[in-house]
Design an enzyme around this catalytic site. Structure first.
Site, PDB file in Angstrom:
ATOM      1  N   LYS A 199     -22.468  17.224  -1.481  1.00  0.00           N
ATOM      2  CA  LYS A 199     -23.023  17.809  -2.713  1.00  0.00           C
ATOM      3  C   LYS A 199     -22.417  17.141  -3.943  1.00  0.00           C
ATOM      4  O   LYS A 199     -21.214  17.219  -4.175  1.00  0.00           O
ATOM      5  CB  LYS A 199     -22.726  19.308  -2.790  1.00  0.00           C
ATOM      6  CG  LYS A 199     -23.463  19.949  -3.987  1.00  0.00           C
ATOM      7  CD  LYS A 199     -22.968  21.309  -4.341  1.00  0.00           C
ATOM      8  CE  LYS A 199     -21.903  21.298  -5.397  1.00  0.00           C
ATOM      9  NZ  LYS A 199     -22.354  20.831  -6.727  1.00  0.00           N
ATOM     10  N   GLY A 213     -12.083  17.586  -7.283  1.00  0.00           N
ATOM     11  CA  GLY A 213     -12.476  18.381  -8.448  1.00  0.00           C
ATOM     12  C   GLY A 213     -11.277  19.086  -9.032  1.00  0.00           C
ATOM     13  O   GLY A 213     -10.141  18.612  -8.901  1.00  0.00           O
ATOM     14  N   SER A 214     -11.532  20.243  -9.632  1.00  0.00           N
ATOM     15  CA  SER A 214     -10.459  20.925 -10.357  1.00  0.00           C
ATOM     16  C   SER A 214      -9.478  21.594  -9.396  1.00  0.00           C
ATOM     17  O   SER A 214      -9.846  21.980  -8.278  1.00  0.00           O
ATOM     18  CB  SER A 214     -11.061  21.961 -11.300  1.00  0.00           C
ATOM     19  OG  SER A 214     -11.770  22.911 -10.540  1.00  0.00           O
ATOM     20  N   THR A 215      -8.259  21.784  -9.858  1.00  0.00           N
ATOM     21  CA  THR A 215      -7.239  22.446  -9.041  1.00  0.00           C
ATOM     22  C   THR A 215      -7.653  23.892  -8.760  1.00  0.00           C
ATOM     23  O   THR A 215      -7.443  24.391  -7.653  1.00  0.00           O
ATOM     24  CB  THR A 215      -5.874  22.371  -9.756  1.00  0.00           C
ATOM     25  OG1 THR A 215      -5.527  20.988  -9.842  1.00  0.00           O
ATOM     26  CG2 THR A 215      -4.788  23.107  -9.008  1.00  0.00           C
ATOM     27  N   GLU A 217      -4.211  19.961 -17.671  1.00  0.00           N
ATOM     28  CA  GLU A 217      -5.168  18.852 -17.619  1.00  0.00           C
ATOM     29  C   GLU A 217      -6.287  19.108 -18.622  1.00  0.00           C
ATOM     30  O   GLU A 217      -6.958  20.132 -18.557  1.00  0.00           O
ATOM     31  CB  GLU A 217      -5.762  18.725 -16.209  1.00  0.00           C
ATOM     32  CG  GLU A 217      -6.671  17.525 -16.072  1.00  0.00           C
ATOM     33  CD  GLU A 217      -7.247  17.353 -14.670  1.00  0.00           C
ATOM     34  OE1 GLU A 217      -7.767  18.334 -14.099  1.00  0.00           O
ATOM     35  OE2 GLU A 217      -7.187  16.229 -14.151  1.00  0.00           O
ATOM     36  N   GLY A 273     -10.093  23.868  -6.001  1.00  0.00           N
ATOM     37  CA  GLY A 273      -9.349  23.420  -4.814  1.00  0.00           C
ATOM     38  C   GLY A 273      -8.580  24.570  -4.183  1.00  0.00           C
ATOM     39  O   GLY A 273      -8.574  24.747  -2.960  1.00  0.00           O
ATOM     40  N   GLU A 280      -8.518  16.424  -3.418  1.00  0.00           N
ATOM     41  CA  GLU A 280      -8.085  15.484  -4.460  1.00  0.00           C
ATOM     42  C   GLU A 280      -8.347  16.191  -5.783  1.00  0.00           C
ATOM     43  O   GLU A 280      -9.492  16.342  -6.183  1.00  0.00           O
ATOM     44  CB  GLU A 280      -8.881  14.179  -4.321  1.00  0.00           C
ATOM     45  CG  GLU A 280      -8.155  12.990  -4.941  1.00  0.00           C
ATOM     46  CD  GLU A 280      -8.511  12.823  -6.394  1.00  0.00           C
ATOM     47  OE1 GLU A 280      -7.785  13.427  -7.229  1.00  0.00           O
ATOM     48  OE2 GLU A 280      -9.479  12.138  -6.702  1.00  0.00           O
ATOM     49  N   CYS A 322      -9.008  11.916 -13.207  1.00  0.00           N
ATOM     50  CA  CYS A 322      -7.941  12.782 -12.680  1.00  0.00           C
ATOM     51  C   CYS A 322      -6.582  12.102 -12.781  1.00  0.00           C
ATOM     52  O   CYS A 322      -5.569  12.759 -12.964  1.00  0.00           O
ATOM     53  CB  CYS A 322      -8.249  13.186 -11.249  1.00  0.00           C
ATOM     54  SG  CYS A 322      -8.729  11.816 -10.220  1.00  0.00           S
TER      55      CYS A 322
HETATM   56  P1  NDP Z   1     -15.127  21.761 -10.506  1.00  0.00           P
HETATM   57  O1  NDP Z   1     -13.909  21.673  -9.689  1.00  0.00           O
HETATM   58  O2  NDP Z   1     -15.734  23.104 -10.729  1.00  0.00           O
HETATM   59  O3  NDP Z   1     -16.272  20.832  -9.867  1.00  0.00           O
HETATM   60  C1  NDP Z   1     -16.101  19.895  -8.827  1.00  0.00           C
HETATM   61  C2  NDP Z   1     -17.171  20.071  -7.767  1.00  0.00           C
HETATM   62  O4  NDP Z   1     -17.006  21.309  -7.096  1.00  0.00           O
HETATM   63  C3  NDP Z   1     -18.587  20.098  -8.313  1.00  0.00           C
HETATM   64  O5  NDP Z   1     -19.468  19.508  -7.384  1.00  0.00           O
HETATM   65  C4  NDP Z   1     -18.841  21.586  -8.435  1.00  0.00           C
HETATM   66  O6  NDP Z   1     -20.193  21.899  -8.482  1.00  0.00           O
HETATM   67  C5  NDP Z   1     -18.189  22.096  -7.174  1.00  0.00           C
HETATM   68  N1  NDP Z   1     -17.821  23.506  -7.174  1.00  0.00           N
HETATM   69  C6  NDP Z   1     -17.677  24.339  -8.237  1.00  0.00           C
HETATM   70  N2  NDP Z   1     -17.312  25.574  -7.813  1.00  0.00           N
HETATM   71  C7  NDP Z   1     -17.222  25.505  -6.462  1.00  0.00           C
HETATM   72  C8  NDP Z   1     -16.885  26.452  -5.444  1.00  0.00           C
HETATM   73  N3  NDP Z   1     -16.553  27.718  -5.725  1.00  0.00           N
HETATM   74  N4  NDP Z   1     -16.888  26.044  -4.157  1.00  0.00           N
HETATM   75  C9  NDP Z   1     -17.199  24.776  -3.846  1.00  0.00           C
HETATM   76  N5  NDP Z   1     -17.550  23.831  -4.760  1.00  0.00           N
HETATM   77  C10 NDP Z   1     -17.546  24.191  -6.046  1.00  0.00           C
HETATM   78  O7  NDP Z   1     -14.869  21.090 -11.875  1.00  0.00           O
HETATM   79  P2  NDP Z   1     -15.659  21.370 -13.266  1.00  0.00           P
HETATM   80  O8  NDP Z   1     -16.861  20.553 -13.222  1.00  0.00           O
HETATM   81  O9  NDP Z   1     -15.870  22.813 -13.518  1.00  0.00           O
HETATM   82  O10 NDP Z   1     -14.578  20.873 -14.304  1.00  0.00           O
HETATM   83  C11 NDP Z   1     -13.567  21.779 -14.763  1.00  0.00           C
HETATM   84  C12 NDP Z   1     -12.254  21.096 -14.911  1.00  0.00           C
HETATM   85  O11 NDP Z   1     -11.869  20.550 -13.670  1.00  0.00           O
HETATM   86  C13 NDP Z   1     -12.274  19.912 -15.843  1.00  0.00           C
HETATM   87  O12 NDP Z   1     -12.080  20.294 -17.153  1.00  0.00           O
HETATM   88  C14 NDP Z   1     -11.149  19.087 -15.302  1.00  0.00           C
HETATM   89  O13 NDP Z   1      -9.936  19.527 -15.866  1.00  0.00           O
HETATM   90  C15 NDP Z   1     -11.152  19.365 -13.834  1.00  0.00           C
HETATM   91  N6  NDP Z   1     -11.784  18.330 -13.011  1.00  0.00           N
HETATM   92  C16 NDP Z   1     -10.972  17.509 -12.324  1.00  0.00           C
HETATM   93  C17 NDP Z   1     -11.498  16.516 -11.551  1.00  0.00           C
HETATM   94  C18 NDP Z   1     -10.619  15.606 -10.788  1.00  0.00           C
HETATM   95  O14 NDP Z   1     -11.091  14.627 -10.227  1.00  0.00           O
HETATM   96  N7  NDP Z   1      -9.350  15.878 -10.726  1.00  0.00           N
HETATM   97  C19 NDP Z   1     -12.934  16.277 -11.475  1.00  0.00           C
HETATM   98  C20 NDP Z   1     -13.726  17.234 -12.202  1.00  0.00           C
HETATM   99  C21 NDP Z   1     -13.143  18.202 -12.941  1.00  0.00           C
HETATM  100  P3  NDP Z   1     -20.938  21.956  -9.923  1.00  0.00           P
HETATM  101  O15 NDP Z   1     -20.475  20.826 -10.733  1.00  0.00           O
HETATM  102  O16 NDP Z   1     -22.344  21.792  -9.551  1.00  0.00           O
HETATM  103  O17 NDP Z   1     -20.560  23.273 -10.515  1.00  0.00           O
END
Ligand code: NDP
Length: 488
Positions: A193, A245-247, A398, A250, A267, A301
């Site tokens: 996804k 994605g976000s902590t 972050e 995670g 990650e 990140c």
């Molecule tokens: P998220 O962690 O929410 O998004 C990452 C992925 O996870 C997206 O595909 C998202 O879907 C999906 N996702 C969201 N909620 C869930 C869940 N409950 N279960 C499973 N998958 C889920 O990051 P955000 O886009 O909300 O960004 C928020 C903050 O996260 C940023 O400001 C940044 O600080 C951090 N971030 C860090 C990243 C990294 O690589 N370290 C990458 C992205 C964000 P969808 O986008 O469709 O909601």
């Protein structure tokens, strides 16, 4: 040059002519469906969401929103495909992965333009970094597919089964490649996804996967929001989750799969320390600081978002950095002159602006160059803060935007202490002419990746991942195969 021309006037009058990348060669459909079992099919509930160009906030296309029924279909297709795919020889699997890599190369221009349109990153970066690195990942893991017994000598690696992969919006195609390529090489099947704001290049990749003749159901790409991600995480017939994605999310995923047989790699976020010693090559270091924090609008990140400068050179470095920031070109992502593109979404812009307010309210001294931001779209000027300390929120949290927090230090021990004072542990950079200092710091810093006299360099052969709240597991290199195999 005429010696009578005032240098400052000359600099002030310097402008770039626009150099837009052409877009007439790309094809974007009005509506995108889900890629399940080798076919593009509409979502069961017929719900779609808009994907937006963040540089104009105008709609680009409609994208299918997968519901639980669609997730079930995708997992079922991946499960059905697993037996055939995992019993192919490594050599055969490798051929398909090589084909995907070559098809990405063939359509690299198209991918680069769509990545910049949908995500806001400068075309220079998507063209020269994201897309070539994505192809590189497929090439690299294609090479491993028939050499798994060399990767794990005297052991017998077996695939895990169906893997669920959830990726973020900052490097959409590259993150898809990081996840898909090693999983395919090791014989797993996939439900992936992409993030809601940047689904288009993953769907283009689905077109390539279809064209490559990969057996149906081996890779399924389903689009949707967090809810769809959560349904993948909680699906009982998935053997492993790989998440970037976000902590916060995670942590939620780790809790959700606790007590199940699912394997997990995370990650997550970071707050990388970029450390400049007085003996560093200062001009190169300044370029390195710019690359560390302003690359991809700071949506990275492993960004070097905390800068530590040795006190004796701090004034010089900060002045040179400010001068350099004056020449950064913020604007149209499709313009080849652009250094900093659009912020990925309105929501992320609000997050960044909120952190800038917090930085000012907590007493930080802000600096932003006098750049002209476009009227429409989501934009943030490159920003730095001085007079901040370890307890400031902009130093600890972050931000995921072009915002740099600068502190100084006197001794090596002091900077190690400060650099490690963070809940994260993803990246760091060390700038010095002295090799022994580099070796000393790389042993003491708690970070998964440490760059010496450079920053934000990636290679498919090199493992990447974090410690502490930056997650666990490695992607890239031989290490990146391990999370996708088991030993019996
Ligand atoms: P998220 O962690 O929410 O998004 C990452 C992925 O996870 C997206 O595909 C998202 O879907 C999906 N996702 C969201 N909620 C869930 C869940 N409950 N279960 C499973 N998958 C889920 O990051 P955000 O886009 O909300 O960004 C928020 C903050 O996260 C940023 O400001 C940044 O600080 C951090 N971030 C860090 C990243 C990294 O690589 N370290 C990458 C992205 C964000 P969808 O986008 O469709 O909601």
């Amino acid at each position: 040059m005429n010696k009578n021309i005032d240098k400052n006037v000359f600099q002030a009058s310097w402008t770039y002519d626009e150099a837009p990348e052409s877009t007439d060669h790309i094809q974007i459909k009005k509506q995108y469906e889900l890629f399940i079992d080798g076919k593009f099919i509409p979502p069961v509930k017929k719900n779609y969401f808009d994907t937006i160009d963040p540089s104009t906030n105008k709609k680009i296309a409609s994208v299918a929103e997968a519901s639980l029924e669609d997730v079930n279909k995708a997992v079922k297709a991946a499960r059905k495909a697993f037996k055939g795919w995992s019993s192919l020889t490594g050599k055969e699997r490798g051929k398909y992965i090589f084909r995907i890599a070559r098809l990405i190369q063939e359509r690299a221009r198209e991918f680069a333009v769509i990545e910049s349109l949908d995500g806001g990153k400068p075309i220079r970066e998507s063209r020269d970094i994201d897309i070539p690195l994505a192809a590189n990942h497929f090439f690299y893991y294609a090479g491993w597919a028939d050499k798994l017994t060399y990767a794990f000598p005297n052991r017998s690696p077996k695939p895990l089964g169906v893997v669920g992969q959830i990726i973020p919006w900052n490097f959409p195609l590259l993150m898809a490649a990081w996840k898909i390529a090693p999983a395919l090489a090791t014989g797993n099947t996939i439900v992936l996804k992409p993030a809601e704001t940047t689904s288009l290049t993953a769907l283009k990749l689905a077109e390539i996967i279809q064209e490559s003749g990969l057996p149906k159901g081996v890779v399924n790409i389903i689009t949707g929001a967090g809810e769809t991600g959560s349904q993948i995480v909680n699906h009982p017939d998935i053997n492993k989750i790989a998440f970037t994605g976000s902590t916060g999310v995670g942590k939620y995923i780790q809790k959700a799969i606790a007590g199940t047989q699912k394997k997990l790699t995370l990650e997550l976020g970071g707050k990388g320390a970029n450390i400049i010693f007085e003996d560093a090559a200062i001009d190169q270091a300044v370029e390195g600081i710019v690359n560390a924090i302003f690359f991809n609008q700071g949506h990275v990140c492993c960004a070097g978002s905390r800068l530590f400068v040795q006190e004796s050179v701090a004034d010089l470095v900060i002045q040179k950095l400010k001068n350099r920031m004056e020449s950064l070109h913020v604007g149209n992502p499709l313009d080849k002159n652009t250094d900093i593109g659009a912020i990925n979404s309105k929501k992320q812009l609000q997050t960044i602006e909120n952190y800038i307010r917090i930085g000012v309210n907590e007493g930080g001294e802000i600096y932003q160059p006098k750049c002209k931001l476009p009227k429409e779209g989501n934009w943030c000027a490159p920003t730095l803060f001085i007079n901040v300390s370890q307890s400031h929120r902009i130093v600890q949290e972050e931000i995921f935007g072009p915002v740099l927090a600068i502190q100084t230090f006197r001794t090596i021990d002091e900077v190690i202490e400060k650099a490690n004072n963070t809940p994260f542990g993803l990246s760091a950079g060390v700038w010095t002419e002295k090799g022994s200092k580099i070796f000393h710091l790389t042993q003491k810093l708690n970070a998964g990746v440490i760059w010496a006299n450079t920053f934000n360099k990636f290679d498919a052969a090199s493992p990447f991942g974090g410690y502490k709240e930056s997650g666990f597991g490695r992607e890239g290199g031989l290490h990146g195969l391990k999370p996708y195999v088991k030993f019996e």
